[in-house]
Design a protein around this motif. Structure first.
Motif, PDB file in Angstrom:
ATOM      1  N   LEU A  44      22.313  58.687  17.918  1.00 13.75           N
ATOM      2  CA  LEU A  44      22.370  57.127  18.089  1.00 13.75           C
ATOM      3  C   LEU A  44      21.203  56.962  19.147  1.00 13.75           C
ATOM      4  O   LEU A  44      20.250  55.689  18.739  1.00 13.75           O
ATOM      5  CB  LEU A  44      23.551  56.924  19.081  1.00 13.75           C
ATOM      6  N   VAL A  45      20.820  57.663  19.803  1.00  8.79           N
ATOM      7  CA  VAL A  45      19.676  57.476  20.887  1.00  8.79           C
ATOM      8  C   VAL A  45      18.406  57.557  19.898  1.00  8.79           C
ATOM      9  O   VAL A  45      17.317  56.663  20.210  1.00  8.79           O
ATOM     10  CB  VAL A  45      19.496  58.571  22.025  1.00  8.79           C
ATOM     11  N   LEU A  46      18.293  58.444  19.244  1.00 10.63           N
ATOM     12  CA  LEU A  46      16.886  58.625  18.361  1.00 10.63           C
ATOM     13  C   LEU A  46      16.684  57.649  17.256  1.00 10.63           C
ATOM     14  O   LEU A  46      15.692  57.137  17.062  1.00 10.63           O
ATOM     15  CB  LEU A  46      17.000  60.225  17.531  1.00 10.63           C
ATOM     16  N   SER A  47      17.849  57.250  16.538  1.00 18.34           N
ATOM     17  CA  SER A  47      17.830  56.286  15.482  1.00 18.34           C
ATOM     18  C   SER A  47      17.477  54.882  16.234  1.00 18.34           C
ATOM     19  O   SER A  47      16.845  54.114  15.682  1.00 18.34           O
ATOM     20  CB  SER A  47      19.367  56.009  14.698  1.00 18.34           C
ATOM     21  N   GLY A  48      18.214  54.653  17.500  1.00 18.80           N
ATOM     22  CA  GLY A  48      17.853  53.582  18.288  1.00 18.80           C
ATOM     23  C   GLY A  48      16.432  53.212  18.654  1.00 18.80           C
ATOM     24  O   GLY A  48      16.062  52.164  18.760  1.00 18.80           O
ATOM     25  N   LEU A  49      15.635  54.437  18.423  1.00 22.96           N
ATOM     26  CA  LEU A  49      14.218  54.077  18.882  1.00 22.96           C
ATOM     27  C   LEU A  49      13.457  53.569  17.818  1.00 22.96           C
ATOM     28  O   LEU A  49      12.523  52.714  17.971  1.00 22.96           O
ATOM     29  CB  LEU A  49      13.530  55.527  18.918  1.00 22.96           C
ATOM     30  N   LEU A  50      14.229  53.222  16.474  1.00 27.04           N
ATOM     31  CA  LEU A  50      13.500  52.787  15.607  1.00 27.04           C
ATOM     32  C   LEU A  50      14.192  51.414  15.219  1.00 27.04           C
ATOM     33  O   LEU A  50      13.598  50.732  14.194  1.00 27.04           O
ATOM     34  CB  LEU A  50      13.491  53.763  14.179  1.00 27.04           C
ATOM     35  N   LEU A  51      15.154  50.776  16.003  1.00 28.14           N
ATOM     36  CA  LEU A  51      15.715  49.756  15.510  1.00 28.14           C
ATOM     37  C   LEU A  51      15.206  48.534  16.204  1.00 28.14           C
ATOM     38  O   LEU A  51      15.545  47.373  16.180  1.00 28.14           O
ATOM     39  CB  LEU A  51      17.017  49.865  15.847  1.00 28.14           C
ATOM     40  N   GLU A  52      14.014  48.594  16.969  1.00 21.55           N
ATOM     41  CA  GLU A  52      13.320  47.563  17.693  1.00 21.55           C
ATOM     42  C   GLU A  52      14.178  46.451  18.470  1.00 21.55           C
ATOM     43  O   GLU A  52      14.334  45.593  18.378  1.00 21.55           O
ATOM     44  CB  GLU A  52      12.605  46.807  16.600  1.00 21.55           C
ATOM     45  N   PRO A  53      14.875  47.271  19.480  1.00 20.95           N
ATOM     46  CA  PRO A  53      15.872  46.525  20.378  1.00 20.95           C
ATOM     47  C   PRO A  53      14.977  45.392  21.219  1.00 20.95           C
ATOM     48  O   PRO A  53      13.795  45.725  21.599  1.00 20.95           O
ATOM     49  CB  PRO A  53      16.336  47.601  21.323  1.00 20.95           C
ATOM     50  N   ASP A  54      15.674  44.309  21.485  1.00 19.19           N
ATOM     51  CA  ASP A  54      14.767  43.420  22.243  1.00 19.19           C
ATOM     52  C   ASP A  54      15.021  43.788  23.726  1.00 19.19           C
ATOM     53  O   ASP A  54      15.902  43.464  24.321  1.00 19.19           O
ATOM     54  CB  ASP A  54      15.646  41.954  21.930  1.00 19.19           C
ATOM     55  N   LEU A  55      14.030  44.262  24.258  1.00 15.85           N
ATOM     56  CA  LEU A  55      14.145  44.523  25.613  1.00 15.85           C
ATOM     57  C   LEU A  55      13.857  43.577  26.715  1.00 15.85           C
ATOM     58  O   LEU A  55      14.003  43.815  27.831  1.00 15.85           O
ATOM     59  CB  LEU A  55      12.974  45.743  25.886  1.00 15.85           C
ATOM     60  N   THR A  56      13.877  42.250  26.133  1.00 17.10           N
ATOM     61  CA  THR A  56      13.734  41.270  27.094  1.00 17.10           C
ATOM     62  C   THR A  56      15.390  40.401  27.214  1.00 17.10           C
ATOM     63  O   THR A  56      15.224  39.634  28.285  1.00 17.10           O
ATOM     64  CB  THR A  56      12.785  40.289  26.565  1.00 17.10           C
ATOM     65  N   SER A  57      16.200  40.934  26.407  1.00 20.75           N
ATOM     66  CA  SER A  57      17.348  40.779  26.367  1.00 20.75           C
ATOM     67  C   SER A  57      18.350  41.392  27.532  1.00 20.75           C
ATOM     68  O   SER A  57      18.316  42.505  27.443  1.00 20.75           O
ATOM     69  CB  SER A  57      18.125  40.724  25.062  1.00 20.75           C
ATOM     70  N   PRO A  58      19.019  40.438  28.341  1.00 18.12           N
ATOM     71  CA  PRO A  58      19.897  41.014  29.375  1.00 18.12           C
ATOM     72  C   PRO A  58      20.999  41.849  28.650  1.00 18.12           C
ATOM     73  O   PRO A  58      21.373  43.018  28.954  1.00 18.12           O
ATOM     74  CB  PRO A  58      20.433  40.046  30.311  1.00 18.12           C
ATOM     75  N   VAL A  59      21.304  41.391  27.472  1.00 20.69           N
ATOM     76  CA  VAL A  59      22.473  42.082  26.640  1.00 20.69           C
ATOM     77  C   VAL A  59      22.073  43.440  26.097  1.00 20.69           C
ATOM     78  O   VAL A  59      22.790  44.320  26.295  1.00 20.69           O
ATOM     79  CB  VAL A  59      23.086  41.174  25.558  1.00 20.69           C
ATOM     80  N   THR A 105       7.118  50.898  19.283  1.00 22.09           N
ATOM     81  CA  THR A 105       7.422  51.329  17.960  1.00 22.09           C
ATOM     82  C   THR A 105       7.833  50.244  16.895  1.00 22.09           C
ATOM     83  O   THR A 105       8.615  49.297  17.298  1.00 22.09           O
ATOM     84  CB  THR A 105       8.626  52.344  17.890  1.00 22.09           C
ATOM     85  N   HIS A 106       7.105  50.011  16.046  1.00 21.68           N
ATOM     86  CA  HIS A 106       7.392  48.808  14.823  1.00 21.68           C
ATOM     87  C   HIS A 106       7.276  49.476  13.625  1.00 21.68           C
ATOM     88  O   HIS A 106       6.286  49.640  12.881  1.00 21.68           O
ATOM     89  CB  HIS A 106       6.226  47.985  15.150  1.00 21.68           C
ATOM     90  N   PRO A 107       8.532  49.800  13.144  1.00 18.78           N
ATOM     91  CA  PRO A 107       8.570  50.823  11.905  1.00 18.78           C
ATOM     92  C   PRO A 107       8.787  49.949  10.492  1.00 18.78           C
ATOM     93  O   PRO A 107       8.765  48.581  10.818  1.00 18.78           O
ATOM     94  CB  PRO A 107       9.904  51.414  12.082  1.00 18.78           C
ATOM     95  N   LEU A 108       8.372  50.577   9.570  1.00 24.80           N
ATOM     96  CA  LEU A 108       8.329  49.634   8.297  1.00 24.80           C
ATOM     97  C   LEU A 108       9.748  49.229   7.995  1.00 24.80           C
ATOM     98  O   LEU A 108      10.867  49.833   8.444  1.00 24.80           O
ATOM     99  CB  LEU A 108       7.937  50.547   7.148  1.00 24.80           C
ATOM    100  N   PRO A 109      10.078  48.180   7.312  1.00 24.65           N
ATOM    101  CA  PRO A 109      11.507  47.664   6.967  1.00 24.65           C
ATOM    102  C   PRO A 109      12.479  48.760   6.419  1.00 24.65           C
ATOM    103  O   PRO A 109      13.587  49.035   6.876  1.00 24.65           O
ATOM    104  CB  PRO A 109      11.347  46.583   6.157  1.00 24.65           C
TER     105      PRO A 109
END
Length: 194
Positions: free
Chosen positions: A118-133, A55-59
């Protein structure tokens, strides 16, 4: 969410519930709704990670999702803090056992609504899935959800059995896991934002 906790008769195969007499009815096991919710949370976890990766949402959508994420944190974590505060007051003798249970009843919908938001909105926040944190945060969110299912079961047991010391000790452990999970995910979210 509390509707999931009500034991309901299940019809015998091939019969509608209204057509089956009391002798032919079977009850849904009391643990079944909790197992269902836990299974849904576990099954959704890899789907959530996959959706985040594609997912890559608009700004503008990202900004709205961030607002919903923060609002959901306030609602969900705020309700958790309220329940834990009333439980602490019970331990100190400042609230009754029934007031503590009532606080948990009243907070169930805001807790789960906040968690889902939190879970649903987090889908659109483009988390860095390569980051251990970020991975730590996702694991904490999963732990929060599964711990919430355990909390529902404990709440039921306390409601049936009163202030049994075993269940109270498990409730304390569940509250500790909850606090560590919510605070941990909040701190990681703050660190990722900077």
């Amino acid at each position: 969410m509390t509707d999931l906790l009500v034991e309901r008769p299940v019809p015998v195969a091939g019969h509608d519930l209204e057509d089956v007499g009391a002798v032919g009815r079977r009850r849904v096991p009391s643990w079944a709704p909790l197992a269902l919710v836990g299974s849904v949370i576990l099954a959704a976890a890899p789907v959530v990670v996959w959706v985040c990766s594609v997912t890559h949402p608009l700004p503008v959508v990202h900004e709205v999702a961030l607002f919903v994420h923060l609002a959901s944190l306030l609602v969900g974590f705020g309700a958790v803090l309220t329940v834990d505060w009333v439980a602490a007051l019970f331990i100190l003798g400042r609230r009754t056992f029934h007031e503590m249970l009532r606080a948990a009843d009243n907070a169930a919908v805001p807790v789960w609504a906040g968690y889902a938001g939190l879970v649903l909105s987090g889908l659109l926040l483009e988390p860095d899935l390569t980051s251990p944190v970020t991975i730590v945060k996702l694991v904490l969110v999963l732990v929060i959800g599964l711990n919430g299912v355990v909390a529902l079961g404990l709440h039921r047991a306390l409601g049936r059995g009163g202030a049994d010391l075993r269940w109270m000790a498990l409730g304390g452990m569940c509250a500790t896991v909850s606090q560590l999970g919510w605070w941990g995910a909040t701190v990681v979210g703050f660190l990722n934002a900077h």
